[in-house]
Design a protein around this motif. Sequence first.
Motif, PDB file in Angstrom:
ATOM      1  N   MET A  98     -79.897 -78.951 -55.009  1.00 57.07           N
ATOM      2  CA  MET A  98     -80.841 -80.072 -55.041  1.00 57.07           C
ATOM      3  C   MET A  98     -80.168 -81.365 -55.501  1.00 57.07           C
ATOM      4  N   GLY A 137     -79.040 -83.629 -52.744  1.00 57.46           N
ATOM      5  CA  GLY A 137     -80.022 -84.570 -52.224  1.00 57.46           C
ATOM      6  C   GLY A 137     -80.128 -85.811 -53.082  1.00 57.46           C
ATOM      7  N   ASP A 178     -83.597 -89.287 -46.524  1.00 55.86           N
ATOM      8  CA  ASP A 178     -83.510 -87.870 -46.151  1.00 55.86           C
ATOM      9  C   ASP A 178     -83.152 -86.999 -47.345  1.00 55.86           C
ATOM     10  N   GLY A 179     -82.309 -87.525 -48.224  1.00 56.85           N
ATOM     11  CA  GLY A 179     -81.945 -86.774 -49.418  1.00 56.85           C
ATOM     12  C   GLY A 179     -83.128 -86.570 -50.342  1.00 56.85           C
ATOM     13  N   ARG A 180     -83.907 -87.645 -50.574  1.00 48.68           N
ATOM     14  CA  ARG A 180     -85.089 -87.517 -51.427  1.00 48.68           C
ATOM     15  C   ARG A 180     -86.121 -86.586 -50.796  1.00 48.68           C
ATOM     16  N   GLY A 196     -85.432 -84.136 -48.771  1.00 51.67           N
ATOM     17  CA  GLY A 196     -84.874 -82.797 -48.883  1.00 51.67           C
ATOM     18  C   GLY A 196     -85.106 -82.187 -50.255  1.00 51.67           C
ATOM     19  N   VAL A 197     -84.966 -82.995 -51.312  1.00 52.91           N
ATOM     20  CA  VAL A 197     -85.190 -82.494 -52.663  1.00 52.91           C
ATOM     21  C   VAL A 197     -86.645 -82.055 -52.832  1.00 52.91           C
ATOM     22  N   TYR A 199     -87.225 -78.893 -50.899  1.00 54.78           N
ATOM     23  CA  TYR A 199     -86.530 -77.793 -51.575  1.00 54.78           C
ATOM     24  C   TYR A 199     -87.319 -77.331 -52.791  1.00 54.78           C
ATOM     25  N   TYR A 218     -81.736 -79.474 -45.082  1.00 48.27           N
ATOM     26  CA  TYR A 218     -82.104 -80.866 -45.325  1.00 48.27           C
ATOM     27  C   TYR A 218     -81.173 -81.533 -46.335  1.00 48.27           C
ATOM     28  N   VAL A 219     -80.883 -80.859 -47.453  1.00 51.74           N
ATOM     29  CA  VAL A 219     -80.049 -81.518 -48.466  1.00 51.74           C
ATOM     30  C   VAL A 219     -78.597 -81.615 -48.007  1.00 51.74           C
ATOM     31  N   ALA A 262     -78.384 -84.464 -45.452  1.00 51.34           N
ATOM     32  CA  ALA A 262     -78.449 -85.774 -46.097  1.00 51.34           C
ATOM     33  C   ALA A 262     -77.112 -86.140 -46.735  1.00 51.34           C
TER      34      ALA A 262
END
Length: 513
Positions: free
Chosen positions: A340, A343, A350-352, A354-355, A358, A424-425, A428
């Motif tokens: 996490m 992200g 996208d990172g946020r 993804g977090v 997750y 996702y993470v 990103a």
Amino acid sequence: MTDLATAFNLQSIWNIAGGQVVLLATGLVLIALELLMAGQSRAARSAALGWATVVGLLLALGHVVFREWTLSAVVLSGVFSMEKFTVFLVAVLLLAGVLAALMSIGYLRNNEEPRGEYFILLLFSVYGAVAFVQSVDLLMMFIALEVMSVAVYVLAAYLKNDRASVEGAMKYFLLGSFGSAFFLFGVVWLYGLTGTLNLSEMAVILSGGLFRQPPVLVAFAMLSAGLFFKMALVPFHMWTPDVYEGSPSVVTGFMATAVKAGAFGAFLKILTVAFSPILSTGGVTHFLMTHNLGGMAAYWQPVLWWLALLTMFIGNLLAISQQNIKRMLAYSSIAHAGYMTLGLLAGNADGRMGVLFYLFSYTLMNLGAFGVVYLIDGRERGAQTLEDYRGLGFRVPGLSFLLSLFLVAMAGLPPTAGFIGKFYVFAAAIREGYLLLAALGILTSVMGAYYYLRVVYLLYMKDPVREVSVGRVDAPTFVALAAMGLGVLYLGILPQGLARLAQAAQASLAYLF
């Protein structure tokens, strides 16, 4: 209407912080029930308080999801906010509370430890976590953090006649106190340097160039260190294995999910709002200057890079050598915190997103795994070594299937929510150019797959070495485990709906003022 009257307008408080109001009211009801049912058996009181807790948490969840998703406002003079980001996190916390409460009804009966105060503590720990992520004022964040932490410290020591439970709780209390002290020192320093505790106001003041000053960097480091304890990032992870092993299994699952989700959510809010230029993208003239905070990334990104790497590697490496399944899952939770962190490091939308995705997925698969562990245990510590799981696949096929599903999801294999969350993470991080770190993270995922699938191998490919007394699966626990299993599969096959909600949630941080 005066500013004070506006700040304490009851209608506004109900609209923005109605979930907290419902939780507080439920807490008072639980205390009253405990007193009114004093003449009845402990089992009856515990069951009544357990169901009352579930109902209260569901009412709060309904209020938050169906009433507050479209809001974007603050109350109590800028202390609490409610926007899509907060709604998403609060929903995760309340969902974790509902699932933990359902499983706790059966856990307390199987372990012959039915006491009503368990559910009172569980509810107030959820309340503290909700207030924590809903705060936009650093002092209120600290107060809410302590409400959550104190309740969880006591829950960790709930098996008061069990040495491991008391020892783990004491370690958690001592090291958690250090983390809280770091957080409070950071709050005090930032207030002294900026003259405000509100995150958006702090962003405006820091963007004038103050963010480059060493005292601000030290204050941010202390604030972050306090949260890293709760997130269990290396090297702030020392308490995790002993506390997770010693605590009641359902409490361990709750700590590994709700407490971690609260800490990640609060850190993401602080980092994004006060120390990054996201407010400048919201179109409000007052915040345009905060685009200067983009220079702050040069200070926190290298730190998160190393934290993510060390946490992924050390968590997975130490999990491989564990023979106790709760300790294995404890080190596993450390590794997931590292994923996490990827992200967070990416620092993009996208990172946020993804977090957030997750955190939701991790809540289902991790809490589900600990739910199965408590049932296979029978009584706490009845069957926690990996050898105890040999051959159970044919003796208890339903529980073995669910445990296998949750472990496969945590390994990040398709078609499960764990695979989508990691995708996702990692995507990103790659998009921001962290190719080496992403490659090393994928390598650690392969390492993780080994110890997760080792349990599946023992379940189905080995003969049992001793008789294991599996606990009774009651209706509340069955409902919770079935819901988590279906959720893990559904999000692995059709993740788009939750991903869209998470994307909208992270975007709402640009309008937090």
